[in-house]
Each structure stands twice: as structure tokens, then as C-alpha cells.
Design a protein around this motif. Structure first.
Motif, PDB file in Angstrom:
ATOM      1  N   LEU A  58       0.828  -1.208   0.000  1.00 24.69           N
ATOM      2  CA  LEU A  58       0.000   0.000   0.000  1.00 24.69           C
ATOM      3  C   LEU A  58       0.864   1.260   0.000  1.00 24.69           C
ATOM      4  N   ILE A  59       1.877   1.304   0.868  1.00 25.01           N
ATOM      5  CA  ILE A  59       2.769   2.463   0.968  1.00 25.01           C
ATOM      6  C   ILE A  59       3.551   2.678  -0.332  1.00 25.01           C
ATOM      7  N   SER A  60       3.879   1.585  -1.018  1.00 21.08           N
ATOM      8  CA  SER A  60       4.629   1.698  -2.272  1.00 21.08           C
ATOM      9  C   SER A  60       3.755   2.210  -3.412  1.00 21.08           C
ATOM     10  N   CYS A  61       2.437   2.198  -3.203  1.00 13.45           N
ATOM     11  CA  CYS A  61       1.446   2.610  -4.207  1.00 13.45           C
ATOM     12  C   CYS A  61       1.360   1.632  -5.381  1.00 13.45           C
ATOM     13  N   ARG A  62       1.883   0.430  -5.210  1.00 11.30           N
ATOM     14  CA  ARG A  62       1.741  -0.571  -6.257  1.00 11.30           C
ATOM     15  C   ARG A  62       0.277  -0.996  -6.380  1.00 11.30           C
ATOM     16  N   LYS A  63      -0.425  -1.032  -5.247  1.00 11.90           N
ATOM     17  CA  LYS A  63      -1.844  -1.354  -5.232  1.00 11.90           C
ATOM     18  C   LYS A  63      -2.584  -0.261  -4.476  1.00 11.90           C
ATOM     19  N   GLN A  64      -3.807   0.005  -4.914  1.00 19.29           N
ATOM     20  CA  GLN A  64      -4.649   0.957  -4.208  1.00 19.29           C
ATOM     21  C   GLN A  64      -5.414   0.222  -3.120  1.00 19.29           C
ATOM     22  N   GLY A  65      -5.760   0.950  -2.082  1.00 22.65           N
ATOM     23  CA  GLY A  65      -6.485   0.326  -0.990  1.00 22.65           C
ATOM     24  C   GLY A  65      -7.761   1.058  -0.656  1.00 22.65           C
ATOM     25  N   ASN A  66      -8.514   0.472   0.255  1.00 24.76           N
ATOM     26  CA  ASN A  66      -9.724   1.117   0.744  1.00 24.76           C
ATOM     27  C   ASN A  66      -9.569   1.398   2.242  1.00 24.76           C
ATOM     28  N   CYS A  67     -10.661   1.717   2.915  1.00 24.26           N
ATOM     29  CA  CYS A  67     -10.585   2.083   4.326  1.00 24.26           C
ATOM     30  C   CYS A  67     -10.043   0.942   5.185  1.00 24.26           C
ATOM     31  N   VAL A  68     -10.319  -0.297   4.812  1.00 30.62           N
ATOM     32  CA  VAL A  68      -9.833  -1.443   5.577  1.00 30.62           C
ATOM     33  C   VAL A  68      -8.311  -1.546   5.458  1.00 30.62           C
ATOM     34  N   ASP A  69      -7.803  -1.482   4.228  1.00 27.47           N
ATOM     35  CA  ASP A  69      -6.356  -1.566   4.002  1.00 27.47           C
ATOM     36  C   ASP A  69      -5.609  -0.449   4.718  1.00 27.47           C
ATOM     37  N   LYS A  70      -6.141   0.759   4.609  1.00 28.74           N
ATOM     38  CA  LYS A  70      -5.471   1.912   5.215  1.00 28.74           C
ATOM     39  C   LYS A  70      -5.555   1.863   6.741  1.00 28.74           C
ATOM     40  N   SER A  71      -6.666   1.355   7.270  1.00 26.33           N
ATOM     41  CA  SER A  71      -6.788   1.217   8.724  1.00 26.33           C
ATOM     42  C   SER A  71      -5.811   0.185   9.263  1.00 26.33           C
ATOM     43  N   PHE A  72      -5.681  -0.945   8.569  1.00 26.67           N
ATOM     44  CA  PHE A  72      -4.723  -1.957   9.002  1.00 26.67           C
ATOM     45  C   PHE A  72      -3.293  -1.426   8.912  1.00 26.67           C
ATOM     46  N   ALA A  73      -2.991  -0.653   7.879  1.00 28.31           N
ATOM     47  CA  ALA A  73      -1.642  -0.071   7.750  1.00 28.31           C
ATOM     48  C   ALA A  73      -1.381   0.910   8.892  1.00 28.31           C
ATOM     49  N   LEU A  74      -2.349   1.778   9.174  1.00 29.16           N
ATOM     50  CA  LEU A  74      -2.196   2.746  10.260  1.00 29.16           C
ATOM     51  C   LEU A  74      -1.985   2.033  11.594  1.00 29.16           C
ATOM     52  N   ALA A  75      -2.782   1.005  11.853  1.00 32.54           N
ATOM     53  CA  ALA A  75      -2.650   0.257  13.112  1.00 32.54           C
ATOM     54  C   ALA A  75      -1.319  -0.482  13.179  1.00 32.54           C
ATOM     55  N   ASP A  76      -0.875  -1.034  12.058  1.00 29.73           N
ATOM     56  CA  ASP A  76       0.395  -1.773  12.038  1.00 29.73           C
ATOM     57  C   ASP A  76       1.562  -0.848  12.361  1.00 29.73           C
ATOM     58  N   ILE A  77       1.549   0.332  11.778  1.00 30.16           N
ATOM     59  CA  ILE A  77       2.622   1.298  12.042  1.00 30.16           C
ATOM     60  C   ILE A  77       2.589   1.719  13.508  1.00 30.16           C
ATOM     61  N   CYS A  78       1.406   2.026  14.007  1.00 28.48           N
ATOM     62  CA  CYS A  78       1.283   2.465  15.404  1.00 28.48           C
ATOM     63  C   CYS A  78       1.607   1.345  16.380  1.00 28.48           C
ATOM     64  N   ASP A  79       1.289   0.119  16.008  1.00 28.14           N
ATOM     65  CA  ASP A  79       1.615  -1.027  16.854  1.00 28.14           C
ATOM     66  C   ASP A  79       3.124  -1.128  17.079  1.00 28.14           C
ATOM     67  N   SER A  80       3.900  -0.756  16.076  1.00 24.87           N
ATOM     68  CA  SER A  80       5.355  -0.820  16.225  1.00 24.87           C
ATOM     69  C   SER A  80       5.864   0.198  17.246  1.00 24.87           C
ATOM     70  N   TYR A  81       5.015   1.168  17.603  1.00 26.57           N
ATOM     71  CA  TYR A  81       5.364   2.148  18.644  1.00 26.57           C
ATOM     72  C   TYR A  81       4.636   1.860  19.952  1.00 26.57           C
ATOM     73  N   GLY A  82       4.024   0.690  20.054  1.00 27.01           N
ATOM     74  CA  GLY A  82       3.386   0.269  21.302  1.00 27.01           C
ATOM     75  C   GLY A  82       2.019   0.871  21.557  1.00 27.01           C
ATOM     76  N   LEU A  83       1.391   1.445  20.546  1.00 29.67           N
ATOM     77  CA  LEU A  83       0.065   2.040  20.721  1.00 29.67           C
ATOM     78  C   LEU A  83      -1.009   0.966  20.582  1.00 29.67           C
ATOM     79  N   LYS A  84      -1.957   0.950  21.519  1.00 31.24           N
ATOM     80  CA  LYS A  84      -3.040  -0.033  21.495  1.00 31.24           C
ATOM     81  C   LYS A  84      -4.125   0.446  20.538  1.00 31.24           C
TER      82      LYS A  84
END
Length: 134
Positions: A58-84
Motif C-alpha cells: 500500500l505504501i509503495s502505491c503498487r496497489k490501491q487500498g480502501n478504508c480497511v487496508d489503510k486502517s490496518f496499515a495505520l494500526a500496524d505502524i502504530c503497533d510498532s510504537y506500542g500504541l493499542k
């Protein structure tokens, strides 16, 4: 996930995640939200068949995403910083109903809702600790 990220996409994704290491608290949330939106705008794809897109793809823009893809990406990034996080989902009650997903971030006494598909920093803050399940 149907399409796995390439080694370059994974490397770039990890670099993207590390770029937020100097931010903390609300500044961290704002920066991650804004940069994810800039990276994935205006790419938004309605999908007939649901398949989650890997955040690195998604970040590479090779594929487009919807709200689900972007929400999972946002949560994955934040998870790496310990955010619940959790994923609220809403369904419209219009004649043409649709579903939408965003991300909820938990703190000790409240939570903040962020939508990675909206450019403005829109949030809903709940201050009632009884609403929080930690």
C-alpha cells in the motif's frame, strides 16, 4: 494477502515506520496519520472481493487500498510504537448502505478515533474511563 511485498517494498516500509521515531504522543499519531494519507492519496479502491493489501504494498502505491487496508496499515505502524488499537466499523442507514472502518487508539484514560482515509486530522476523544477496556 494475495500479493506479498517485494524486498524493496519491505525495506522502504520499515524505513517509513522508523521515520516517526522522533515523535511522541499526539504528535506521533498526527504525523503517522498525515504521512500515511499523503503516501496513499488519492488511491482509494472499492473492491468487490475483499483481500487485505499488505501495508508495504500500500505504501509503495503498487496497489490501491480502501478504508480497511489503510486502517490496518495505520494500526500496524502504530503497533510498532506500542500504541493499542482497535477497529470500529460503521454501516450507513441510507438507501444504499456501505460499511466503513477506521482506527481507535487507546490511552490510559481515553481513546482517540482516527480515519486514515480523511486528509484532515479528524478525531473523536472520549474522556470517560469507564468506556475504556484495557
Amino acid at each position: 494477502m494475495k500479493e506479498e511485498p517485494t524486498k524493496t517494498e519491505l525495506k522502504d516500509y520499515l524505513k517509513f515506520i522508523k521515520s516517526f521515531s522522533r515523535y511522541h504522543g499526539g504528535d506521533l499519531l498526527r504525523k503517522i496519520h498525515d504521512e500515511l494519507w499523503y503516501k496513499t492519496f488519492p488511491a482509494y479502491q472499492e473492491k468487490e472481493k475483499w483481500e487485505l493489501i499488505h501495508p508495504a504494498v500500500l505504501i509503495s502505491c503498487r496497489k490501491q487500498g480502501n478504508c480497511v487496508d489503510k486502517s490496518f496499515a495505520l494500526a500496524d505502524i502504530c503497533d510498532s510504537y506500542g500504541l493499542k488499537t482497535k477497529f470500529p466499523v460503521a454501516t450507513s442507514i441510507e438507501s444504499n448502505p456501505f460499511k466503513h472502518m477506521w482506527v481507535r487508539f487507546y490511552t490510559k484514560k481515553s481513546y482517540v478515533d482516527l480515519d486514515p482515509t480523511i486528509s484532515n486530522y479528524v478525531l473523536l476523544i472520549r474522556e470517560d474511563p469507564s468506556l475504556i477496556s484495557l
